[in-house]
Write a protein that holds these residues in place. Structure first.
Motif, PDB file in Angstrom:
ATOM      1  N   GLY A  43       0.954  -1.033   0.039  1.00 16.40           N
ATOM      2  CA  GLY A  43      -0.198   0.025  -0.005  1.00 16.40           C
ATOM      3  C   GLY A  43       0.684   1.430  -0.051  1.00 16.40           C
ATOM      4  N   VAL A  44       0.067   2.366   0.112  1.00 17.02           N
ATOM      5  CA  VAL A  44       0.652   3.592   0.243  1.00 17.02           C
ATOM      6  C   VAL A  44       0.410   4.347   1.508  1.00 17.02           C
ATOM      7  N   VAL A  45       1.346   4.879   2.098  1.00 19.03           N
ATOM      8  CA  VAL A  45       1.029   5.693   3.434  1.00 19.03           C
ATOM      9  C   VAL A  45       1.340   7.260   3.091  1.00 19.03           C
ATOM     10  N   LEU A  46       0.239   7.851   3.095  1.00 18.15           N
ATOM     11  CA  LEU A  46       0.881   9.415   3.062  1.00 18.15           C
ATOM     12  C   LEU A  46       0.800  10.090   4.086  1.00 18.15           C
ATOM     13  N   VAL A  47       1.973  10.840   4.286  1.00 19.75           N
ATOM     14  CA  VAL A  47       2.168  11.598   5.562  1.00 19.75           C
ATOM     15  C   VAL A  47       2.440  12.989   5.140  1.00 19.75           C
ATOM     16  N   SER A  48       2.422  13.874   6.291  1.00 16.73           N
ATOM     17  CA  SER A  48       2.554  15.366   6.200  1.00 16.73           C
ATOM     18  C   SER A  48       4.024  15.967   5.741  1.00 16.73           C
ATOM     19  N   THR A  49       5.064  15.244   6.618  1.00 14.70           N
ATOM     20  CA  THR A  49       6.417  15.649   6.383  1.00 14.70           C
ATOM     21  C   THR A  49       7.275  14.469   6.358  1.00 14.70           C
ATOM     22  N   LEU A  50       8.472  14.722   6.062  1.00 16.36           N
ATOM     23  CA  LEU A  50       9.623  13.500   5.972  1.00 16.36           C
ATOM     24  C   LEU A  50       9.672  13.212   7.397  1.00 16.36           C
ATOM     25  N   ASP A  51       9.789  14.089   8.438  1.00 22.71           N
ATOM     26  CA  ASP A  51       9.938  13.532   9.758  1.00 22.71           C
ATOM     27  C   ASP A  51       8.910  12.621  10.008  1.00 22.71           C
ATOM     28  N   ASP A  52       7.587  12.576   9.548  1.00 19.68           N
ATOM     29  CA  ASP A  52       6.376  11.758   9.935  1.00 19.68           C
ATOM     30  C   ASP A  52       6.760  10.604   9.157  1.00 19.68           C
ATOM     31  N   GLY A  53       7.131  10.565   7.999  1.00 23.46           N
ATOM     32  CA  GLY A  53       7.715   9.485   7.077  1.00 23.46           C
ATOM     33  C   GLY A  53       8.606   8.636   7.785  1.00 23.46           C
ATOM     34  N   LEU A  54       9.670   9.348   8.617  1.00 30.48           N
ATOM     35  CA  LEU A  54      10.713   8.520   8.971  1.00 30.48           C
ATOM     36  C   LEU A  54      10.178   7.692  10.148  1.00 30.48           C
ATOM     37  N   ARG A  55       9.327   8.384  10.877  1.00 30.82           N
ATOM     38  CA  ARG A  55       8.684   7.731  12.017  1.00 30.82           C
ATOM     39  C   ARG A  55       7.971   6.453  11.571  1.00 30.82           C
ATOM     40  N   VAL A  56       7.430   6.567  10.588  1.00 25.24           N
ATOM     41  CA  VAL A  56       6.640   5.522  10.053  1.00 25.24           C
ATOM     42  C   VAL A  56       7.573   4.370   9.517  1.00 25.24           C
ATOM     43  N   VAL A  57       8.460   4.494   8.727  1.00 21.35           N
ATOM     44  CA  VAL A  57       9.635   3.572   8.268  1.00 21.35           C
ATOM     45  C   VAL A  57      10.323   3.013   9.579  1.00 21.35           C
ATOM     46  N   ASP A  58      10.684   3.532  10.377  1.00 18.99           N
ATOM     47  CA  ASP A  58      11.245   3.168  11.660  1.00 18.99           C
ATOM     48  C   ASP A  58      10.164   2.119  12.325  1.00 18.99           C
ATOM     49  N   VAL A  59       9.122   2.366  12.428  1.00 18.84           N
ATOM     50  CA  VAL A  59       8.050   1.277  12.885  1.00 18.84           C
ATOM     51  C   VAL A  59       8.085   0.293  12.089  1.00 18.84           C
ATOM     52  N   TYR A  60       7.769   0.479  10.710  1.00 19.65           N
ATOM     53  CA  TYR A  60       7.563  -0.580   9.804  1.00 19.65           C
ATOM     54  C   TYR A  60       8.591  -1.556   9.590  1.00 19.65           C
ATOM     55  N   ALA A  61       9.900  -0.800   9.866  1.00 23.56           N
ATOM     56  CA  ALA A  61      11.348  -1.723  10.017  1.00 23.56           C
ATOM     57  C   ALA A  61      11.622  -2.663   8.876  1.00 23.56           C
ATOM     58  N   ALA A  62      11.346  -1.821   7.608  1.00 24.29           N
ATOM     59  CA  ALA A  62      11.537  -2.957   6.343  1.00 24.29           C
ATOM     60  C   ALA A  62      12.632  -3.767   6.415  1.00 24.29           C
ATOM     61  N   GLU A  63      12.615  -4.779   5.261  1.00 22.19           N
ATOM     62  CA  GLU A  63      13.572  -5.529   5.042  1.00 22.19           C
ATOM     63  C   GLU A  63      14.335  -4.725   4.152  1.00 22.19           C
ATOM     64  N   HIS A  64      14.026  -4.169   3.276  1.00 20.84           N
ATOM     65  CA  HIS A  64      14.504  -3.266   2.241  1.00 20.84           C
ATOM     66  C   HIS A  64      13.850  -1.945   2.426  1.00 20.84           C
ATOM     67  N   LEU A  65      14.692  -0.854   2.552  1.00 27.53           N
ATOM     68  CA  LEU A  65      14.117   0.421   2.556  1.00 27.53           C
ATOM     69  C   LEU A  65      14.996   1.154   1.626  1.00 27.53           C
ATOM     70  N   GLU A  66      14.004   1.938   0.480  1.00 26.56           N
ATOM     71  CA  GLU A  66      14.761   2.949  -0.358  1.00 26.56           C
ATOM     72  C   GLU A  66      14.404   4.242   0.008  1.00 26.56           C
ATOM     73  N   VAL A  67      15.276   5.150  -0.004  1.00 32.45           N
ATOM     74  CA  VAL A  67      15.296   6.474   0.331  1.00 32.45           C
ATOM     75  C   VAL A  67      15.508   7.203  -0.991  1.00 32.45           C
ATOM     76  N   GLN A  68      14.217   7.693  -1.319  1.00 31.44           N
ATOM     77  CA  GLN A  68      14.187   8.492  -2.815  1.00 31.44           C
ATOM     78  C   GLN A  68      13.789   9.900  -2.630  1.00 31.44           C
ATOM     79  N   THR A  69      14.529  10.693  -2.001  1.00 27.41           N
ATOM     80  CA  THR A  69      14.064  12.131  -1.564  1.00 27.41           C
ATOM     81  C   THR A  69      15.097  12.848  -1.903  1.00 27.41           C
ATOM     82  N   ALA A  70      14.900  14.436  -1.876  1.00 24.93           N
ATOM     83  CA  ALA A  70      16.004  15.406  -1.790  1.00 24.93           C
ATOM     84  C   ALA A  70      16.867  15.173  -0.705  1.00 24.93           C
TER      85      ALA A  70
END
Length: 438
Positions: free
Chosen positions: A315-342
């Motif tokens: 799925g897609v998780v929409l967040v307000s800020t990259l800080d919020d996105g970082l909180r989400v991916v840290d909780v999700y703790a993916a096997e593979h995490l891509e960071v495609q941002t500025a």
């Protein structure tokens, strides 16, 4: 195509996020009652049980469990030159990265005449598993064998399921990869049966011994995972691996073509594979959905991919800020995490939980699967919050060596006695004071 979770304007707690985020549901306990009889049968009857169940599950009965060395050599000789060159490059890069992981013994002088040395000792014998279900994984042979060899493991055996199309041998690409790595012991056995045989050992059809291992590593299906759970303690394990997963943390600078392609690449593994996009940009999410519709139809395993992408684990998780996105991916703790941002490097440096992190537009997960030099045997199911991927450390045990002189022991004896008395274990203190009675 992808389900959406809109978290804009709110920051759920970690507990709420764990409940809300998409995740593959794999109930290992639900298959234990199927696996336990197999494990018990292998413990009791050894190779006879392995071959009987292999014929039932895989539709082929190998002549023997151990693959003749001549078959390894033949598989390597017949390997497509392009695949051989790719495997050689993968091995070279993996060796370069893993060579820097080897720990050195350290000695600490705690007091005059008193030292504690931490020795790093490799596991003596390990079993390394290369799956052979929906796909063939010579790359998993590389990822398992290289760190074991660099750790100094004395004895190793690669296990991979026998294939009816290849006369009861594992896939030739698996055999060729083993040969390239100098492995001479390969067993044609898969899944839960492989873990059981590695745990208990046995006697092959020609009367030769199949020595049990001290540890088993490598990914596999839920039945293999259940066998690991049942036999943990009889044999060491690396982890209980679940379905593969990718999370992409992206902002409006990301290319939707790249993001869609990377989500598809993981969905290709399995219908239970998880592909998750975490983004601050609804426009990017819309563009990725359009790209998925375009790209999925053109991919070879489109039915498998579509099932994975439309499942509850993706799925897609929409967040307000990259800080919020970082909180989400840290909780999700993916096997593979891509960071495609500025400023992708800066953002990636703030991630606290992931099996492996892939930085920027030119570091896709598939690079890590094969030729980055990193290891692709990684924690799944949120285990990256507390566990690491396969490495040289996996195959090393730290042993403390305590060496105190009489004077060094005497200087601390009263503290030992005090703590022993506080814990109502007076014999502990007496074991020290007895050395000073004359």
């Amino acid at each position: 195509m992808l389900n959406r979770i809109d978290l804009r304007g709110r920051v759920p707690s970690p507990a709420e996020l764990r409940a809300a985020l998409p995740r593959a549901e794999v109930d290992v306990d639900a298959v234990l009652h199927h696996v336990r009889p197999l494990v018990d049968d292998v413990r009791t009857r050894g190779v006879d049980a392995v071959l009987e169940h292999t014929e039932r599950f895989d539709g082929v009965r190998p002549a023997a469990v151990r693959v003749p060395v001549a078959e390894l050599e033949r598989a390597l000789a017949e390997l497509d030159p392009a695949v051989r060159a790719a495997l050689e490059e993968s091995i070279a890069r993996a060796r370069a990265v893993h060579a820097d992981q080897r720990r050195t013994d350290t000695t600490t002088r705690v007091a005059p005449g008193g030292t504690v040395t931490e020795r790093w000792v490799p596991v003596r014998r390990v079993g390394l598993y290369a799956p052979g279900g929906l796909a063939v994984y010579p790359s998993s042979v590389v990822m398992n064998v290289v760190p074991a060899q660099l750790a100094g493991v004395e004895s190793l055996v690669v296990c991979s399921p026998p294939q009816a199309d290849f006369g009861g041998l594992p896939h030739p690409a698996v055999l060729a990869a083993a040969a390239l790595l100098g492995v001479t012991e390969v067993w044609a056995v898969g899944g839960a049966l492989a873990v059981a045989l590695l745990a208990y050992g046995g006697t092959d059809t020609d009367g030769s011994g199949l020595e049990p291992a001290d540890m088993v590593t490598g990914p596999g299906n839920v039945y293999l995972t259940a066998a690991k759970r049942l036999l943990r303690g009889v044999i060491g394990i690396d982890a209980e691996a679940g379905p593969t997963e990718i999370a992409v943390l992206a902002d409006d600078t990301a290319d939707p073509v790249h993001v869609a392609a990377d989500l598809i690449s993981q969905a290709e593994h399995d219908t239970l594979a998880a592909s998750v996009l975490v983004t601050t940009s609804e426009e990017l999410a819309d563009a990725v959905d359009r790209e998925l519709e375009r790209q999925v139809g053109a991919t070879k395993h489109h039915e498998r991919v579509r099932t994975a992408l439309t499942g509850p684990q993706s799925g897609v998780v929409l967040v307000s800020t990259l800080d919020d996105g970082l909180r989400v991916v840290d909780v999700y703790a993916a096997e593979h995490l891509e960071v495609q941002t500025a400023d992708a490097r800066e953002v990636a440096a703030r991630v606290r939980a992931a099996g492996a992190i892939f930085v920027g537009a030119h570091s896709p997960v598939s690079l890590g699967d094969y030729c980055a030099g990193s290891n692709h045997v990684l924690p799944t199911g949120g285990c990256a919050r507390h566990s690491s991927g396969l490495s040289v450390q996996t195959f090393l045990r730290g042993i403390h060596v305590v060496d105190y002189s009489e004077d060094a022991l005497r200087s601390v004896a009263h503290h030992v006695v005090a703590l022993a008395e506080a814990e109502d274990l007076p014999a502990h203190g007496q074991a020290v004071t007895a050395r000073f009675r004359r």
